[in-house]
Design a protein around this motif. Structure first.
Motif, PDB file in Angstrom:
ATOM      1  N   GLY A  55       0.794  -1.222   0.000  1.00 50.02           N
ATOM      2  CA  GLY A  55       0.000   0.000   0.000  1.00 50.02           C
ATOM      3  C   GLY A  55       0.824   1.268   0.000  1.00 50.02           C
ATOM      4  O   GLY A  55       0.263   2.360   0.088  1.00 50.02           O
ATOM      5  N   ARG A  56       2.156   1.131  -0.080  1.00 51.05           N
ATOM      6  CA  ARG A  56       3.095   2.256  -0.145  1.00 51.05           C
ATOM      7  C   ARG A  56       3.127   3.076   1.144  1.00 51.05           C
ATOM      8  O   ARG A  56       3.635   4.185   1.162  1.00 51.05           O
ATOM      9  CB  ARG A  56       2.778   3.186  -1.332  1.00 51.05           C
ATOM     10  CG  ARG A  56       2.915   2.516  -2.693  1.00 51.05           C
ATOM     11  CD  ARG A  56       2.436   3.386  -3.843  1.00 51.05           C
ATOM     12  NE  ARG A  56       3.031   4.721  -3.818  1.00 51.05           N
ATOM     13  CZ  ARG A  56       2.352   5.838  -3.560  1.00 51.05           C
ATOM     14  NH1 ARG A  56       1.045   5.792  -3.289  1.00 51.05           N
ATOM     15  NH2 ARG A  56       2.947   7.015  -3.586  1.00 51.05           N
ATOM     16  N   LEU A  57       2.564   2.521   2.228  1.00 52.79           N
ATOM     17  CA  LEU A  57       2.647   3.220   3.512  1.00 52.79           C
ATOM     18  C   LEU A  57       3.974   2.924   4.204  1.00 52.79           C
ATOM     19  O   LEU A  57       4.433   3.711   5.039  1.00 52.79           O
ATOM     20  CB  LEU A  57       1.479   2.826   4.416  1.00 52.79           C
ATOM     21  CG  LEU A  57       0.081   3.096   3.837  1.00 52.79           C
ATOM     22  CD1 LEU A  57      -0.992   2.737   4.848  1.00 52.79           C
ATOM     23  CD2 LEU A  57      -0.060   4.542   3.390  1.00 52.79           C
ATOM     24  N   LEU A  58       4.574   1.798   3.873  1.00 50.92           N
ATOM     25  CA  LEU A  58       5.924   1.463   4.318  1.00 50.92           C
ATOM     26  C   LEU A  58       6.769   1.117   3.098  1.00 50.92           C
ATOM     27  O   LEU A  58       6.240   0.764   2.041  1.00 50.92           O
ATOM     28  CB  LEU A  58       5.924   0.269   5.287  1.00 50.92           C
ATOM     29  CG  LEU A  58       5.363   0.470   6.696  1.00 50.92           C
ATOM     30  CD1 LEU A  58       5.512  -0.832   7.494  1.00 50.92           C
ATOM     31  CD2 LEU A  58       6.044   1.613   7.426  1.00 50.92           C
ATOM     32  N   GLU A  59       8.083   1.213   3.255  1.00 49.93           N
ATOM     33  CA  GLU A  59       9.043   0.750   2.261  1.00 49.93           C
ATOM     34  C   GLU A  59       9.984  -0.239   2.940  1.00 49.93           C
ATOM     35  O   GLU A  59      10.239  -0.142   4.137  1.00 49.93           O
ATOM     36  CB  GLU A  59       9.847   1.916   1.694  1.00 49.93           C
ATOM     37  CG  GLU A  59       9.033   2.926   0.914  1.00 49.93           C
ATOM     38  CD  GLU A  59       9.866   4.125   0.477  1.00 49.93           C
ATOM     39  OE1 GLU A  59      11.039   4.213   0.909  1.00 49.93           O
ATOM     40  OE2 GLU A  59       9.349   4.958  -0.271  1.00 49.93           O
ATOM     41  N   GLN A  60      10.523  -1.178   2.159  1.00 43.40           N
ATOM     42  CA  GLN A  60      11.485  -2.138   2.685  1.00 43.40           C
ATOM     43  C   GLN A  60      12.779  -2.026   1.906  1.00 43.40           C
ATOM     44  O   GLN A  60      12.788  -2.113   0.669  1.00 43.40           O
ATOM     45  CB  GLN A  60      10.939  -3.559   2.607  1.00 43.40           C
ATOM     46  CG  GLN A  60      11.806  -4.587   3.335  1.00 43.40           C
ATOM     47  CD  GLN A  60      11.161  -5.956   3.388  1.00 43.40           C
ATOM     48  OE1 GLN A  60      10.278  -6.266   2.586  1.00 43.40           O
ATOM     49  NE2 GLN A  60      11.585  -6.776   4.339  1.00 43.40           N
ATOM     50  N   ASP A  61      13.861  -1.803   2.638  1.00 46.69           N
ATOM     51  CA  ASP A  61      15.179  -1.674   2.020  1.00 46.69           C
ATOM     52  C   ASP A  61      15.640  -3.063   1.572  1.00 46.69           C
ATOM     53  O   ASP A  61      15.788  -3.970   2.396  1.00 46.69           O
ATOM     54  CB  ASP A  61      16.165  -1.084   3.032  1.00 46.69           C
ATOM     55  CG  ASP A  61      17.490  -0.684   2.395  1.00 46.69           C
ATOM     56  OD1 ASP A  61      17.922  -1.370   1.451  1.00 46.69           O
ATOM     57  OD2 ASP A  61      18.108   0.281   2.858  1.00 46.69           O
ATOM     58  N   SER A  62      15.870  -3.234   0.284  1.00 46.50           N
ATOM     59  CA  SER A  62      16.246  -4.549  -0.251  1.00 46.50           C
ATOM     60  C   SER A  62      17.628  -4.992   0.214  1.00 46.50           C
ATOM     61  O   SER A  62      17.938  -6.185   0.192  1.00 46.50           O
ATOM     62  CB  SER A  62      16.202  -4.523  -1.782  1.00 46.50           C
ATOM     63  OG  SER A  62      17.084  -3.538  -2.292  1.00 46.50           O
TER      64      SER A  62
END
Length: 258
Positions: A55-62
């Motif tokens: 939902g683009r409310l969080l991001e995850q660093d790959s």
């Protein structure tokens, strides 16, 4: 811990708990940190975090799998910033930050805390020491003292006395200290760290002497010494006066005591 049966309302409550974990000083959190802070099972936290990422409310660093606030949440926050008047006030705040070469922040009252709602960073001379905590106790921070000092002192100090704050009340009492803040027109607080940080704040006073918030800066105390404070205070007060007619707090303005 075991997962409870899922329901729509419960899932929303838990997602909010996960998002609230970022209401602090850590910009990125691991899955285990999120689970611990939210008080949820790791499996539940992972499911919620992945839904928030979609939902683009969080991001995850790959590179390290850590989570941070996403751009989607920033987009959703824009109406709130507009309602506060910060979209109109932002040019004045960025101009001040560029002129004094220190990050400028705006804080408002939320229950017993001073809540940072906006930051304007300068194009140069920025360092992490200039970033205030998202929340600071009203009775133990420069922003809080600026807000309290220019509000009704007969009740506001008692209403916002915070038993969670381990720091002792200043010699002479908080009332006495707030009297000095009123006389000087600004609040100053030394933040004890290995490299001490100084914070300075002035009130944002709107029409009819209503306190709407506080404008603040902070930096290493070795840099933000008395001489620099004297030099930047006029610019801070000017900026606070310019944004005061534009700035609205969600809970309404606080009555001034002066």
């Amino acid at each position: 811990m075991t997962d409870e049966p899922r329901s729509g309302a419960r899932a929303v409550d838990r997602a909010i708990e996960v998002l609230n974990c970022f209401d602090g000083d850590d910009p990125e959190l691991s899955l285990s940190e999120l689970a611990h802070m939210a008080g949820l099972p790791v499996s539940t936290t992972h499911r919620l975090a992945q839904a928030l990422v979609r939902g683009r409310l969080l991001e995850q660093d790959s590179s390290n799998d850590r989570y941070r606030i996403g751009h989607g949440l920033a987009s959703l926050a824009r109406p709130a910033l507009t309602r506060l008047g910060l979209d109109s006030a932002a040019p004045h705040l960025y101009a001040l930050a560029a002129g004094i070469r220190i990050t400028v922040s705006v804080g408002v009252v939320e229950q017993r805390d001073a809540l940072t709602v906006f930051q304007a960073r300068p194009p140069e001379w920025f360092c992490p020491n200039q970033v205030p905590r998202a929340r600071q106790p009203l009775r133990a921070s420069a922003v809080g003292h600026a807000l309290l000092a220019f509000s009704p002192t007969s009740t506001i100090v008692e209403e916002h006395a915070d038993q969670r704050d381990p720091r002792p009340v200043r010699p002479g009492g908080l009332h006495s200290h707030l009297d000095r803040v009123r006389r000087s027109g600004f609040a100053s607080e030394l933040i004890p760290t290995d490299d001490p940080i100084r914070s300075v704040a002035v009130p944002i006073v709107g029409p009819n002497r209503q306190v709407r918030g506080a404008l603040a800066v902070q930096a290493r105390s070795a840099r933000l010494d008395d001489e620099l404070v004297r030099r930047i205070l006029p610019a801070m007060r000017t900026a606070a006066g310019r944004i005061a007619p534009l700035f609205q707090t969600a809970s309404g303005p606080m009555d001034s005591a002066v």
